[in-house]
Motif scaffolding. Structure first.
Motif, short mmCIF file in Angstrom:
data_model
loop_
_atom_site.label_atom_id
_atom_site.label_comp_id
_atom_site.label_asym_id
_atom_site.label_seq_id
_atom_site.Cartn_x
_atom_site.Cartn_y
_atom_site.Cartn_z
N MET A 100 22.14 36.84 59.36
CA MET A 100 23.48 36.86 58.83
C MET A 100 23.67 38.13 58.01
O MET A 100 22.85 38.45 57.16
CB MET A 100 23.69 35.62 57.95
N ALA A 101 24.75 38.85 58.23
CA ALA A 101 25.05 40.08 57.50
C ALA A 101 25.62 39.73 56.13
O ALA A 101 26.37 38.77 56.01
CB ALA A 101 26.05 40.93 58.29
N PRO A 102 25.24 40.51 55.12
CA PRO A 102 25.80 40.23 53.80
C PRO A 102 27.31 40.48 53.81
O PRO A 102 27.79 41.37 54.50
CB PRO A 102 25.07 41.20 52.87
N SER A 103 28.04 39.68 53.05
CA SER A 103 29.48 39.87 52.98
C SER A 103 29.79 41.06 52.08
O SER A 103 28.96 41.49 51.28
CB SER A 103 30.16 38.61 52.46
N ASP A 104 30.98 41.59 52.22
CA ASP A 104 31.40 42.70 51.37
C ASP A 104 31.50 42.23 49.93
O ASP A 104 31.90 41.09 49.67
CB ASP A 104 32.76 43.23 51.83
N PRO A 105 31.17 43.11 48.99
CA PRO A 105 31.33 42.73 47.58
C PRO A 105 32.82 42.61 47.25
O PRO A 105 33.67 43.16 47.96
CB PRO A 105 30.69 43.89 46.83
N PRO A 106 33.14 41.90 46.16
CA PRO A 106 34.54 41.80 45.76
C PRO A 106 35.11 43.18 45.46
O PRO A 106 34.39 44.10 45.06
CB PRO A 106 34.50 40.96 44.48
N PHE A 107 36.42 43.32 45.65
CA PHE A 107 37.09 44.58 45.35
C PHE A 107 36.97 44.87 43.85
O PHE A 107 37.12 43.97 43.03
CB PHE A 107 38.57 44.50 45.77
N PRO A 108 36.67 46.12 43.45
CA PRO A 108 36.36 46.42 42.05
C PRO A 108 37.56 46.56 41.11
O PRO A 108 37.37 46.73 39.91
CB PRO A 108 35.60 47.74 42.14
N LEU A 109 38.77 46.48 41.61
CA LEU A 109 39.97 46.65 40.77
C LEU A 109 40.76 45.36 40.75
O LEU A 109 41.05 44.77 41.79
CB LEU A 109 40.85 47.78 41.33
N ILE A 110 41.13 44.92 39.54
CA ILE A 110 42.02 43.77 39.38
C ILE A 110 43.25 44.28 38.64
O ILE A 110 43.14 44.78 37.52
CB ILE A 110 41.39 42.65 38.54
N LYS A 111 44.39 44.14 39.23
CA LYS A 111 45.63 44.58 38.60
C LYS A 111 46.03 43.60 37.49
O LYS A 111 45.71 42.42 37.55
CB LYS A 111 46.74 44.70 39.64
N SER A 112 46.73 44.10 36.50
CA SER A 112 47.07 43.30 35.32
C SER A 112 47.87 42.04 35.68
O SER A 112 47.65 40.99 35.07
CB SER A 112 47.83 44.14 34.29
N ASN A 113 48.75 42.13 36.67
CA ASN A 113 49.52 40.93 37.03
C ASN A 113 48.61 39.84 37.62
O ASN A 113 48.83 38.65 37.40
CB ASN A 113 50.67 41.25 37.98
N LYS A 114 47.55 40.22 38.32
CA LYS A 114 46.59 39.26 38.85
C LYS A 114 45.77 38.64 37.71
O LYS A 114 45.49 37.43 37.72
CB LYS A 114 45.66 39.94 39.88
N ILE A 115 45.40 39.45 36.74
CA ILE A 115 44.66 38.94 35.57
C ILE A 115 45.52 37.90 34.86
O ILE A 115 45.06 36.79 34.59
CB ILE A 115 44.26 40.09 34.62
N GLU A 116 46.77 38.25 34.57
CA GLU A 116 47.67 37.34 33.85
C GLU A 116 47.89 36.04 34.63
O GLU A 116 47.85 34.96 34.06
CB GLU A 116 49.00 38.01 33.55
N SER A 117 48.10 36.13 35.93
CA SER A 117 48.37 34.93 36.73
C SER A 117 47.12 34.06 36.93
O SER A 117 47.24 32.90 37.29
CB SER A 117 48.98 35.30 38.09
N SER A 118 45.95 34.62 36.67
CA SER A 118 44.70 33.87 36.83
C SER A 118 44.25 33.17 35.55
O SER A 118 43.29 32.40 35.57
CB SER A 118 43.58 34.81 37.30
N MET A 119 44.92 33.42 34.44
CA MET A 119 44.52 32.82 33.16
C MET A 119 44.83 31.32 33.16
O MET A 119 45.91 30.90 33.56
CB MET A 119 45.21 33.53 32.00
#
Length: 180
Positions: A1-20
């Motif tokens: 099984m091939a390793p999956s790609d790592p998570p994307f290294p940038l989180i935009k502020s609107n995503k941070i706020e909506s994830s709280m």
């Protein structure tokens, strides 16, 4: 099984706020934090970085300290009070210079609630707090209380495989083991 790609290294502020999300502390019903672990979102394992909001006049957690993990907080906006409790008399410590370590022995009223006084220190935007883990961490058992406008801060720290979180006002010590 091939390793999956790592998570994307940038989180935009609107995503941070909506994830709280709101969480109440299991040992302090008055403590509610609205937050998100941003380091989890980008796949970082050995370090935790959170964005946290405490409602006006709210509390962050039960007063505590860690025996393994170290933590820090940086106030982004608002004001509040850092609550500190010196519960260091729970340990007798001695130096072991040959092995470069401190040896601690729990003594006296182990597991009993602390009767020491809590000191209060004002905090505001731009203030930084740091709490080293270890046997001497009990000197600065801590929590935050938000002011009338609430409090927003970044919080982070180490994520050791095993940690002991001590709640001196309650006489409780919780042991946590993180699985890989």
């Amino acid at each position: 099984m091939a390793p999956s790609d790592p998570p994307f290294p940038l989180i935009k502020s609107n995503k941070i706020e909506s994830s709280m999300v709101s969480k109440r502390h299991r040992l302090n019903n008055d403590a509610e934090r609205i937050g998100v672990c941003m380091s989890d979102m980008v796949g970082i394992k050995g370090l935790g970085v959170h964005k946290v909001r405490i409602p006006p006049e709210g509390e962050s957690t039960e007063i505590h300290y860690h025996l393994n993990d170290s933590e820090w907080l940086y106030v982004l906006s608002g004001s509040g009070v850092l609550l500190l409790l010196d519960s260091e008399t729970s340990f007798d410590t001695s130096e072991d210079p040959k092995n470069n370590r401190i040896i601690g022995r729990v003594t006296g009223a182990s597991g009993q609630p602390s009767s020491r006084q809590i000191t209060q220190h004002e905090v505001a935007e731009g203030d930084f707090m740091g709490f080293q883990g270890g046997l001497l961490a009990s000197k600065y058992a801590h929590s935050l209380r938000a002011g009338p406008e609430g409090l927003v801060y970044l919080m982070g720290g180490t994520r050791e495989r095993v940690d002991v979180c001590c709640y001196p006002r309650l006489g409780i010590r919780d042991v946590f083991e993180k699985h890989s």
